[in-house]
Design a protein around this motif. Structure first.
Motif, PDB file in Angstrom:
ATOM      1  N   VAL B  35      -6.080   3.445  -8.757  1.00 29.51           N
ATOM      2  CA  VAL B  35      -5.245   4.153  -7.166  1.00 29.51           C
ATOM      3  C   VAL B  35      -5.450   2.963  -6.272  1.00 29.51           C
ATOM      4  O   VAL B  35      -6.144   2.653  -5.685  1.00 29.51           O
ATOM      5  N   HIS B  36      -3.852   3.038  -5.396  1.00 31.83           N
ATOM      6  CA  HIS B  36      -3.761   2.027  -4.743  1.00 31.83           C
ATOM      7  C   HIS B  36      -3.226   2.931  -3.234  1.00 31.83           C
ATOM      8  O   HIS B  36      -2.847   4.332  -3.271  1.00 31.83           O
ATOM      9  N   TRP B  37      -3.825   2.994  -2.075  1.00 28.89           N
ATOM     10  CA  TRP B  37      -3.192   3.609  -0.871  1.00 28.89           C
ATOM     11  C   TRP B  37      -2.649   3.804   0.487  1.00 28.89           C
ATOM     12  O   TRP B  37      -2.840   1.870   0.417  1.00 28.89           O
ATOM     13  N   TYR B  38      -2.107   3.997   0.796  1.00 26.34           N
ATOM     14  CA  TYR B  38      -1.195   2.734   2.207  1.00 26.34           C
ATOM     15  C   TYR B  38      -1.301   4.172   2.798  1.00 26.34           C
ATOM     16  O   TYR B  38      -0.922   5.928   3.233  1.00 26.34           O
ATOM     17  N   GLN B  39      -1.236   3.535   4.244  1.00 27.33           N
ATOM     18  CA  GLN B  39      -0.783   4.271   5.650  1.00 27.33           C
ATOM     19  C   GLN B  39       0.743   3.905   6.281  1.00 27.33           C
ATOM     20  O   GLN B  39       1.230   2.502   6.190  1.00 27.33           O
ATOM     21  N   GLN B  40       1.625   4.794   6.064  1.00 26.16           N
ATOM     22  CA  GLN B  40       2.999   4.643   6.991  1.00 26.16           C
ATOM     23  C   GLN B  40       3.280   5.322   8.179  1.00 26.16           C
ATOM     24  O   GLN B  40       3.663   6.718   8.424  1.00 26.16           O
ATOM     25  N   LEU B  41       2.998   4.258   9.211  1.00 25.29           N
ATOM     26  CA  LEU B  41       3.321   4.977  10.977  1.00 25.29           C
ATOM     27  C   LEU B  41       5.051   5.067  11.114  1.00 25.29           C
ATOM     28  O   LEU B  41       5.567   4.512  10.375  1.00 25.29           O
ATOM     29  N   PRO B  42       5.323   5.660  11.135  1.00 26.76           N
ATOM     30  CA  PRO B  42       6.818   5.936  11.439  1.00 26.76           C
ATOM     31  C   PRO B  42       7.490   4.807  12.432  1.00 26.76           C
ATOM     32  O   PRO B  42       7.092   4.404  12.762  1.00 26.76           O
ATOM     33  N   GLY B  43       8.708   4.955  11.598  1.00 24.84           N
ATOM     34  CA  GLY B  43       9.995   3.563  11.724  1.00 24.84           C
ATOM     35  C   GLY B  43       9.035   1.886  11.297  1.00 24.84           C
ATOM     36  O   GLY B  43       9.722   1.035  11.642  1.00 24.84           O
ATOM     37  N   THR B  44       7.949   1.951  10.557  1.00 22.49           N
ATOM     38  CA  THR B  44       7.552   1.041   9.784  1.00 22.49           C
ATOM     39  C   THR B  44       7.292   0.384   8.019  1.00 22.49           C
ATOM     40  O   THR B  44       7.127   1.785   7.403  1.00 22.49           O
ATOM     41  N   ALA B  45       6.888   0.167   7.913  1.00 18.00           N
ATOM     42  CA  ALA B  45       6.508  -0.587   6.992  1.00 18.00           C
ATOM     43  C   ALA B  45       5.313  -0.137   6.211  1.00 18.00           C
ATOM     44  O   ALA B  45       4.557  -0.124   7.253  1.00 18.00           O
ATOM     45  N   PRO B  46       4.480   0.420   5.064  1.00 18.90           N
ATOM     46  CA  PRO B  46       3.627   0.652   4.661  1.00 18.90           C
ATOM     47  C   PRO B  46       2.983  -0.182   5.164  1.00 18.90           C
ATOM     48  O   PRO B  46       2.857  -1.420   5.222  1.00 18.90           O
ATOM     49  N   LYS B  47       1.468   0.389   5.220  1.00 17.50           N
ATOM     50  CA  LYS B  47       0.255  -0.667   4.634  1.00 17.50           C
ATOM     51  C   LYS B  47      -0.802  -0.856   3.935  1.00 17.50           C
ATOM     52  O   LYS B  47      -0.998   0.912   3.807  1.00 17.50           O
ATOM     53  N   LEU B  48      -1.598  -1.734   3.273  1.00 17.75           N
ATOM     54  CA  LEU B  48      -1.960  -1.520   1.713  1.00 17.75           C
ATOM     55  C   LEU B  48      -3.875  -0.777   2.961  1.00 17.75           C
ATOM     56  O   LEU B  48      -3.792  -1.433   3.307  1.00 17.75           O
ATOM     57  N   LEU B  49      -4.089   0.664   2.142  1.00 16.34           N
ATOM     58  CA  LEU B  49      -4.748   0.870   3.048  1.00 16.34           C
ATOM     59  C   LEU B  49      -6.986   0.962   1.897  1.00 16.34           C
ATOM     60  O   LEU B  49      -7.707   0.570   2.104  1.00 16.34           O
TER      61      LEU B  49
END
Lengths: 122, 111
Positions: B35-49
């Motif tokens: 399983v992989h997790w991402y953080q996405q801030l508004p208006g930006t591309a996802p970031k691998l966490l």
């Protein structure tokens, strides 16, 4: 600097085609699988397609098989997505993403482009 | 309807610890796929966490941690900060679909 830069998005009518490109730099392109992920307005992420390191192996979301074609040019460090017979529901931001390994389906994606917007509307 | 189920929203006060669940089935998380997790801030591309269920890429604070058990996975965020306010997505592989799948996303609000 490791970077992915998408291009080719735009406004098209239903039934038309569009070709997206993604230019990779700052890493050994041939070592990693690549993928396209899309995000419809106000919705979550949807995996679209992936391609292996050589380009020989390609994979698609079930709903898109036969409609989209993924390819890569390892001599130019470029990933592409040919989208045919576009529908209104294909409207989304399309992201190019680099896998952390040799699989664009099982592995995570550690590098993402800024996205290119595709709008399908009459 | 996403194959992986996440709560639509969670919230916590600064400094608190929150967890976000990602529930799958025997074709994905339960089949021992990572399983992989991402953080996405508004208006930006996802970031691998988190990748491979429990590993942090360089540069990701150790406040973020991941775990997996049975047909579920969790992302824990300790010492909540205002900048953690974002939408978080889980991702895995589904053998019946033969493709990657994402959860529907969880919006984290820092109170």
């Amino acid at each position: 600097e490791v970077q992915l830069l998408e291009s080719g998005g735009g406004l098209v009518q239903p039934g038309e085609s569009l070709r997206l490109s993604c230019a990779a730099s700052g890493f050994t392109f041939t070592t990693y699988a690549m993928a396209w992920v899309r995000q419809a307005p106000g919705k979550g992420l949807e995996w679209v397609s992936a391609i292996g390191t050589s380009g020989k192996h390609t994979y698609y979301a079930d709903s898109l098989k036969g409609q989209f074609t993924i390819s890569r040019d390892n001599s130019k460090n470029t990933l592409s997505l040919q989208m045919n017979s576009l529908r209104v529901e294909d409207t989304a931001i399309y992201y190019c993403a680099k896998s952390t390994g040799g699989s664009g389906r099982l592995r995570g994606f550690d590098i993402w482009g800024q996205g290119t917007v595709v709008t399908v509307s009459s | 309807q996403s194959v992986l189920t996440q709560p639509p929203s969670v919230s916590g006060a600064p400094g608190q610890r929150v967890t976000i669940s990602c529930t799958g089935n025997s074709s994905n998380i339960g089949a021992d796929y990572d399983v992989h997790w991402y953080q996405q801030l508004p208006g930006t591309a996802p970031k691998l966490l988190i990748y491979d269920s429990a590993n942090r890429p360089s540069g990701v604070p150790d406040r973020f941690s991941g775990s997996k058990s049975g047909t579920s996975a969790s992302l824990a965020i300790a010492g909540l900060q205002a900048e953690d306010e974002a939408t978080y997505y889980c991702q895995s592989f589904d053998s019946s679909l033969s493709g990657a799948v994402f959860g529907g996303g969880t919006k984290l609000t820092v109170l």
